[in-house]
Write an enzyme that holds these catalytic residues in place. Structure first.
Site, PDB file in Angstrom:
ATOM      1  N   LYS A  39      10.530   0.116   8.331  1.00 48.29           N
ATOM      2  CA  LYS A  39       9.742   0.589   9.477  1.00 48.29           C
ATOM      3  C   LYS A  39       8.878  -0.528  10.043  1.00 48.29           C
ATOM      4  O   LYS A  39       8.789  -0.711  11.250  1.00 48.29           O
ATOM      5  CB  LYS A  39       8.830   1.758   9.076  1.00 48.29           C
ATOM      6  CG  LYS A  39       9.540   2.975   8.543  1.00 48.29           C
ATOM      7  CD  LYS A  39       8.567   4.116   8.275  1.00 48.29           C
ATOM      8  CE  LYS A  39       7.520   3.833   7.206  1.00 48.29           C
ATOM      9  NZ  LYS A  39       8.068   3.644   5.841  1.00 48.29           N
TER      10      LYS A  39
ATOM     11  N   ARG B  68       2.511  11.164   8.253  1.00 50.83           N
ATOM     12  CA  ARG B  68       3.109  11.160   6.925  1.00 50.83           C
ATOM     13  C   ARG B  68       3.080  12.541   6.297  1.00 50.83           C
ATOM     14  O   ARG B  68       3.592  12.722   5.201  1.00 50.83           O
ATOM     15  CB  ARG B  68       2.327  10.198   6.033  1.00 50.83           C
ATOM     16  CG  ARG B  68       3.145   8.988   5.570  1.00 50.83           C
ATOM     17  CD  ARG B  68       2.247   8.179   4.694  1.00 50.83           C
ATOM     18  NE  ARG B  68       2.909   7.157   3.953  1.00 50.83           N
ATOM     19  CZ  ARG B  68       2.981   5.881   4.338  1.00 50.83           C
ATOM     20  NH1 ARG B  68       2.518   5.514   5.491  1.00 50.83           N
ATOM     21  NH2 ARG B  68       3.536   4.993   3.547  1.00 50.83           N
TER      22      ARG B  68
ATOM     23  N   ARG C  19      10.035  -7.543  -2.140  1.00 54.48           N
ATOM     24  CA  ARG C  19       9.328  -7.721  -0.868  1.00 54.48           C
ATOM     25  C   ARG C  19       8.036  -8.534  -1.036  1.00 54.48           C
ATOM     26  O   ARG C  19       7.256  -8.285  -1.940  1.00 54.48           O
ATOM     27  CB  ARG C  19       8.998  -6.336  -0.307  1.00 54.48           C
ATOM     28  CG  ARG C  19       8.211  -6.367   0.976  1.00 54.48           C
ATOM     29  CD  ARG C  19       8.311  -5.060   1.696  1.00 54.48           C
ATOM     30  NE  ARG C  19       7.358  -4.065   1.216  1.00 54.48           N
ATOM     31  CZ  ARG C  19       7.151  -2.904   1.831  1.00 54.48           C
ATOM     32  NH1 ARG C  19       7.812  -2.581   2.908  1.00 54.48           N
ATOM     33  NH2 ARG C  19       6.269  -2.054   1.351  1.00 54.48           N
TER      34      ARG C  19
ATOM     35  N   ARG D 182       2.432  -6.900  -2.234  1.00 54.25           N
ATOM     36  CA  ARG D 182       1.467  -5.803  -2.135  1.00 54.25           C
ATOM     37  C   ARG D 182       1.303  -5.153  -3.503  1.00 54.25           C
ATOM     38  O   ARG D 182       2.288  -4.983  -4.222  1.00 54.25           O
ATOM     39  CB  ARG D 182       1.973  -4.762  -1.134  1.00 54.25           C
ATOM     40  CG  ARG D 182       1.756  -5.178   0.298  1.00 54.25           C
ATOM     41  CD  ARG D 182       2.486  -4.292   1.272  1.00 54.25           C
ATOM     42  NE  ARG D 182       2.397  -2.858   0.991  1.00 54.25           N
ATOM     43  CZ  ARG D 182       2.898  -1.912   1.784  1.00 54.25           C
ATOM     44  NH1 ARG D 182       3.523  -2.261   2.900  1.00 54.25           N
ATOM     45  NH2 ARG D 182       2.796  -0.645   1.474  1.00 54.25           N
TER      46      ARG D 182
ATOM     47  N   ARG E 212       5.286   6.293  -5.260  1.00 54.43           N
ATOM     48  CA  ARG E 212       5.349   6.308  -3.785  1.00 54.43           C
ATOM     49  C   ARG E 212       6.578   7.071  -3.304  1.00 54.43           C
ATOM     50  O   ARG E 212       6.515   7.797  -2.318  1.00 54.43           O
ATOM     51  CB  ARG E 212       5.367   4.875  -3.242  1.00 54.43           C
ATOM     52  CG  ARG E 212       4.011   4.201  -3.376  1.00 54.43           C
ATOM     53  CD  ARG E 212       4.090   2.746  -3.059  1.00 54.43           C
ATOM     54  NE  ARG E 212       4.360   2.481  -1.665  1.00 54.43           N
ATOM     55  CZ  ARG E 212       4.872   1.333  -1.223  1.00 54.43           C
ATOM     56  NH1 ARG E 212       5.193   0.379  -2.068  1.00 54.43           N
ATOM     57  NH2 ARG E 212       5.047   1.143   0.055  1.00 54.43           N
TER      58      ARG E 212
END
Ligand code: AMP
Length: 220
Positions: free
Chosen positions: A13, A88, A127, A161, A172
């Protein structure tokens, strides 16, 4: 154009939203990025949000709705915006519609990016992002030119992160399944959802996204 990008963590996203926004002159409203900025500046909101974020949990609806309301009123959002990470939950989606309606506006598109969960897990663990421009890299599929250095800000080291750490990712994904995935049905039921495959080369995903949007013009 006012657009919502939906989808699980790691589906792309942020990457796709940033590119769409840049290419069309729209604001990118990334609620996760706003919260991380607030946390790094040490504001009260940021410090409170950090606890939920680091644990992979959601921040309260009222807080998020207030943030987006303010942010979407800023000048750069007048020509349009891409929402990345908001709504969300169903209550956030309902509040977004109400907020836009009160301004005589509406959402032009809701795009759901899709990818199998196994791919999300491997993407998230690989990531890294630039702490300056927030551009996301992937150690395997989209590495920077120089190891651990942003292509545009080579003076800083890329960071992982906290919530991308292996121990937080399952939480998550669970929160996504339980609290955010019902949003897909919410928008689908209203005939407003378009799904786009988020797997494969980023360039192809971008082309599919633009096709789904019907090649909107800049600043419309
Ligand atoms: P993201 O960068 O979109 O993955 O968001 C990172 C974290 O910020 C999430 O795991 C949540 O803790 C928090 N967050 C971001 N957007 C929202 C939202 N719309 N509602 C609740 N929490 C959010």
């Amino acid at each position: 154009m006012r657009l919502v990008l939906l989808g699980p963590p790691g589906v792309g996203k942020g990457t796709q939203g940033r590119r769409l926004a840049n290419d069309h002159g729209w604001a990118l409203i990334s609620t996760g990025e706003m919260l991380r900025d607030a946390a790094s500046r040490g504001t009260l909101l940021g410090l409170e949000a950090r606890r939920s974020m680091d644990a992979g949990m959601l921040v309260a609806d009222e807080v998020m709705i207030g943030l987006v309301k303010e942010r979407s009123e800023e000048t750069d959002a007048h020509h349009g915006f891409v929402l990345d990470g908001f709504p969300r939950t169903v209550p956030q989606a309902v509040a977004l519609d109400r907020m836009l309606e009160s301004r005589g506006q509406r959402l032009d598109a809701v795009i759901g990016l899709t990818a199998p969960e196994s791919e999300l897990v491997s993407r998230l663990s690989a990531r890294y992002e630039c702490p300056v421009c927030k551009r996301a890299y992937n150690r395997v599929s989209a590495p920077p030119r120089v190891d651990r250095r942003c292509d545009d800000h080579p003076e800083v080291e890329l960071i992982q992160r906290v919530d991308d750490r292996e121990e937080t990712v399952p939480k998550r994904l669970e929160v996504y399944r339980e609290q955010t995935a019902p949003l897909l049905d919410h928008y689908r039921g209203q005939g407003r959802l378009t799904e786009v495959r988020g797997t494969g080369p980023a360039e192809e995903v971008y082309r599919a996204l633009k096709a789904a949007l019907g090649s909107p013009q800049a600043s419309r």
